[in-house]
Design a protein around this motif. Sequence first.
Motif, PDB file in Angstrom:
ATOM      1  N   ASP A  92       0.807  -1.228   0.000  1.00 12.92           N
ATOM      2  CA  ASP A  92       0.000   0.000   0.000  1.00 12.92           C
ATOM      3  C   ASP A  92       0.841   1.280   0.000  1.00 12.92           C
ATOM      4  OD1 ASP A  92      -2.412  -1.417   0.040  1.00 12.92           O
ATOM      5  OD2 ASP A  92      -2.334  -1.613   2.218  1.00 12.92           O
ATOM      6  N   ARG A  93       2.118   1.163  -0.302  1.00  8.56           N
ATOM      7  CA  ARG A  93       2.965   2.356  -0.398  1.00  8.56           C
ATOM      8  C   ARG A  93       3.794   2.264  -1.665  1.00  8.56           C
ATOM      9  NH1 ARG A  93       5.269   2.808   5.802  1.00  8.56           N
ATOM     10  NH2 ARG A  93       3.264   2.475   6.851  1.00  8.56           N
ATOM     11  N   VAL A  94       4.269   3.421  -2.117  1.00 10.08           N
ATOM     12  CA  VAL A  94       5.088   3.433  -3.323  1.00 10.08           C
ATOM     13  C   VAL A  94       6.542   3.181  -2.934  1.00 10.08           C
ATOM     14  CG1 VAL A  94       5.529   5.922  -3.258  1.00 10.08           C
ATOM     15  CG2 VAL A  94       5.586   4.709  -5.445  1.00 10.08           C
ATOM     16  N   THR A  95       7.242   2.463  -3.790  1.00  6.04           N
ATOM     17  CA  THR A  95       8.659   2.225  -3.547  1.00  6.04           C
ATOM     18  C   THR A  95       9.431   2.465  -4.834  1.00  6.04           C
ATOM     19  OG1 THR A  95      10.224   0.699  -2.494  1.00  6.04           O
ATOM     20  CG2 THR A  95       8.722  -0.243  -4.112  1.00  6.04           C
ATOM     21  N   TYR A  96      10.716   2.721  -4.706  1.00  2.00           N
ATOM     22  CA  TYR A  96      11.566   3.069  -5.850  1.00  2.00           C
ATOM     23  C   TYR A  96      12.788   2.163  -5.867  1.00  2.00           C
ATOM     24  CZ  TYR A  96       8.810   7.388  -5.718  1.00  2.00           C
ATOM     25  OH  TYR A  96       7.778   8.304  -5.713  1.00  2.00           O
ATOM     26  N   TRP A  97      13.288   1.869  -7.085  1.00  6.87           N
ATOM     27  CA  TRP A  97      14.490   1.055  -7.195  1.00  6.87           C
ATOM     28  C   TRP A  97      15.142   1.271  -8.555  1.00  6.87           C
ATOM     29  CZ3 TRP A  97       9.939  -0.614  -8.903  1.00  6.87           C
ATOM     30  CH2 TRP A  97       9.881  -1.451 -10.013  1.00  6.87           C
ATOM     31  N   CYS A  98      16.388   0.841  -8.650  1.00  5.98           N
ATOM     32  CA  CYS A  98      17.133   0.917  -9.897  1.00  5.98           C
ATOM     33  C   CYS A  98      17.272  -0.487 -10.478  1.00  5.98           C
ATOM     34  CB  CYS A  98      18.522   1.516  -9.674  1.00  5.98           C
ATOM     35  SG  CYS A  98      19.583   1.404 -11.139  1.00  5.98           S
ATOM     36  N   PRO A  99      16.698  -0.746 -11.668  1.00 11.59           N
ATOM     37  CA  PRO A  99      16.815  -2.083 -12.278  1.00 11.59           C
ATOM     38  C   PRO A  99      18.245  -2.451 -12.636  1.00 11.59           C
ATOM     39  CG  PRO A  99      15.058  -0.791 -13.304  1.00 11.59           C
ATOM     40  CD  PRO A  99      15.847   0.161 -12.453  1.00 11.59           C
ATOM     41  N   GLY A 100      19.102  -1.454 -12.798  1.00 16.40           N
ATOM     42  CA  GLY A 100      20.476  -1.754 -13.160  1.00 16.40           C
ATOM     43  C   GLY A 100      21.356  -2.118 -11.983  1.00 16.40           C
ATOM     44  N   CYS A 101      21.088  -1.526 -10.822  1.00 13.48           N
ATOM     45  CA  CYS A 101      21.945  -1.728  -9.654  1.00 13.48           C
ATOM     46  C   CYS A 101      21.418  -2.779  -8.678  1.00 13.48           C
ATOM     47  CB  CYS A 101      22.108  -0.412  -8.892  1.00 13.48           C
ATOM     48  SG  CYS A 101      23.074   0.855  -9.736  1.00 13.48           S
ATOM     49  N   GLN A 102      20.112  -3.004  -8.674  1.00 10.85           N
ATOM     50  CA  GLN A 102      19.521  -3.851  -7.649  1.00 10.85           C
ATOM     51  C   GLN A 102      19.021  -5.172  -8.244  1.00 10.85           C
ATOM     52  OE1 GLN A 102      17.410   0.027  -6.269  1.00 10.85           O
ATOM     53  NE2 GLN A 102      17.002  -1.459  -4.645  1.00 10.85           N
ATOM     54  N   THR A 103      19.377  -6.250  -7.599  1.00 15.09           N
ATOM     55  CA  THR A 103      18.957  -7.575  -8.056  1.00 15.09           C
ATOM     56  C   THR A 103      17.843  -8.106  -7.157  1.00 15.09           C
ATOM     57  OG1 THR A 103      20.644  -8.658  -6.692  1.00 15.09           O
ATOM     58  CG2 THR A 103      21.248  -8.078  -8.947  1.00 15.09           C
ATOM     59  N   GLY A 104      17.011  -8.972  -7.741  1.00 13.87           N
ATOM     60  CA  GLY A 104      15.927  -9.556  -6.984  1.00 13.87           C
ATOM     61  C   GLY A 104      14.609  -9.403  -7.719  1.00 13.87           C
ATOM     62  N   PRO A 105      13.549  -9.953  -7.157  1.00 19.19           N
ATOM     63  CA  PRO A 105      12.238  -9.884  -7.805  1.00 19.19           C
ATOM     64  C   PRO A 105      11.714  -8.464  -7.878  1.00 19.19           C
ATOM     65  CG  PRO A 105      12.049 -10.794  -5.590  1.00 19.19           C
ATOM     66  CD  PRO A 105      13.506 -10.711  -5.884  1.00 19.19           C
ATOM     67  N   THR A 106      10.924  -8.179  -8.910  1.00 24.94           N
ATOM     68  CA  THR A 106      10.282  -6.876  -9.092  1.00 24.94           C
ATOM     69  C   THR A 106       8.833  -7.103  -9.505  1.00 24.94           C
ATOM     70  OG1 THR A 106      11.011  -6.727 -11.383  1.00 24.94           O
ATOM     71  CG2 THR A 106      12.419  -5.699  -9.716  1.00 24.94           C
ATOM     72  N   PRO A 107       7.960  -6.154  -9.245  1.00 25.07           N
ATOM     73  CA  PRO A 107       6.551  -6.319  -9.599  1.00 25.07           C
ATOM     74  C   PRO A 107       6.292  -5.910 -11.036  1.00 25.07           C
ATOM     75  CG  PRO A 107       6.841  -4.246  -8.492  1.00 25.07           C
ATOM     76  CD  PRO A 107       8.206  -4.904  -8.528  1.00 25.07           C
ATOM     77  N   ARG A 108       5.148  -6.290 -11.522  1.00 23.64           N
ATOM     78  CA  ARG A 108       4.651  -5.817 -12.805  1.00 23.64           C
ATOM     79  C   ARG A 108       3.203  -5.401 -12.605  1.00 23.64           C
ATOM     80  NH1 ARG A 108       9.232  -5.970 -13.526  1.00 23.64           N
ATOM     81  NH2 ARG A 108      10.439  -6.952 -15.189  1.00 23.64           N
ATOM     82  N   PRO A 109       2.797  -4.231 -13.130  1.00 21.68           N
ATOM     83  CA  PRO A 109       3.636  -3.303 -13.894  1.00 21.68           C
ATOM     84  C   PRO A 109       4.374  -2.337 -12.963  1.00 21.68           C
ATOM     85  CG  PRO A 109       1.402  -2.493 -13.835  1.00 21.68           C
ATOM     86  CD  PRO A 109       1.382  -3.812 -13.090  1.00 21.68           C
ATOM     87  N   ALA A 110       5.393  -1.709 -13.486  1.00 22.55           N
ATOM     88  CA  ALA A 110       6.098  -0.637 -12.791  1.00 22.55           C
ATOM     89  C   ALA A 110       6.145   0.555 -13.727  1.00 22.55           C
ATOM     90  CB  ALA A 110       7.515  -1.077 -12.425  1.00 22.55           C
ATOM     91  N   THR A 111       6.355   1.745 -13.185  1.00 22.81           N
ATOM     92  CA  THR A 111       6.334   2.949 -13.992  1.00 22.81           C
ATOM     93  C   THR A 111       7.641   3.709 -13.840  1.00 22.81           C
ATOM     94  OG1 THR A 111       5.338   4.300 -12.247  1.00 22.81           O
ATOM     95  CG2 THR A 111       3.843   3.144 -13.731  1.00 22.81           C
ATOM     96  N   ASP A 112       7.908   4.547 -14.817  1.00 25.90           N
ATOM     97  CA  ASP A 112       9.108   5.382 -14.785  1.00 25.90           C
ATOM     98  C   ASP A 112       8.793   6.822 -14.399  1.00 25.90           C
ATOM     99  OD1 ASP A 112      10.668   3.264 -15.659  1.00 25.90           O
ATOM    100  OD2 ASP A 112      10.246   3.704 -17.762  1.00 25.90           O
ATOM    101  N   GLY A 113       7.559   7.169 -14.272  1.00 25.41           N
ATOM    102  CA  GLY A 113       7.228   8.560 -13.977  1.00 25.41           C
ATOM    103  C   GLY A 113       6.036   8.677 -13.083  1.00 25.41           C
TER     104      GLY A 113
END
Length: 274
Positions: free
Chosen positions: A253-274
Amino acid sequence: MPEGDTVWQTARRLHAALAGRTLTRSDLRVPRFATADLTGREVLDVTPRGKHLLTRIEGGLTLHSHLRMDGAWRVYAAGERWRGGPTHQIRAILGNAESTAVGYRLPVLELLRTQDEQNVIGHLGPDLLGSDWDPGAAVRNLLADPARPLGEALLDQRNLAGIGNVYKSELAFLARVTPWLPVGDLPSGIPERLVATAHRLLEANKDTFDRRTTPPARGTAQRPTDQRLYVYGRAGHPCLRCGTAIRRAGQDDRVTYWCPGCQTGPTPRPATDG
């Protein structure tokens, strides 16, 4: 949401304005405590505990408040105009001859016996800015549920008290893992490093209003405002390390931020850039 360093700063301002002085004005604008009158009592101290504020008052009383998303305490000199918000948002007023503390939009405000404080803060883990800070206990708490995503574990105040959404995102970036990685999958030594980094960052930022997790840029005293954090609030901007566009998505229920280039591990879909 205010984080542990912000709450620590608030407690310091309230303590400086109220502690050791007798209340000449008291107004608690919540139904349960609207008739409580604290005038004539001395404020003993104002203590932060994680994201909680404990204003201890003569006679064995504690005014407990929590800022949550947008609550705030403002301190004004006697006669100064109040500018923290419209009158209908005021939940508490504590004043003495020199200063007045006004609590705006406080979602939690309760008056209790000081001896009962553990009823409202006893569930908290080690306080990152408290005298009870225990990094070993914090690591054990984080790892107690190996399947839990890192971001959720960091935000759980029962594990360690003081981390909010900003530090959650920044700590995951500094550990080079995504906030969705189960804590049990963290590489060896990373949990200890995460906890140590959390303590270092909150200590470094507790005396400043310009929170920063990045080092100063080379040859300058400080980075531009939009580069003082590595990932939080920077969706669509290039990573300060690798240049990849920072992404954002919801987590618990909160927004989170990450760098796909620097951080490894699972990510959700969809994600946004803006």
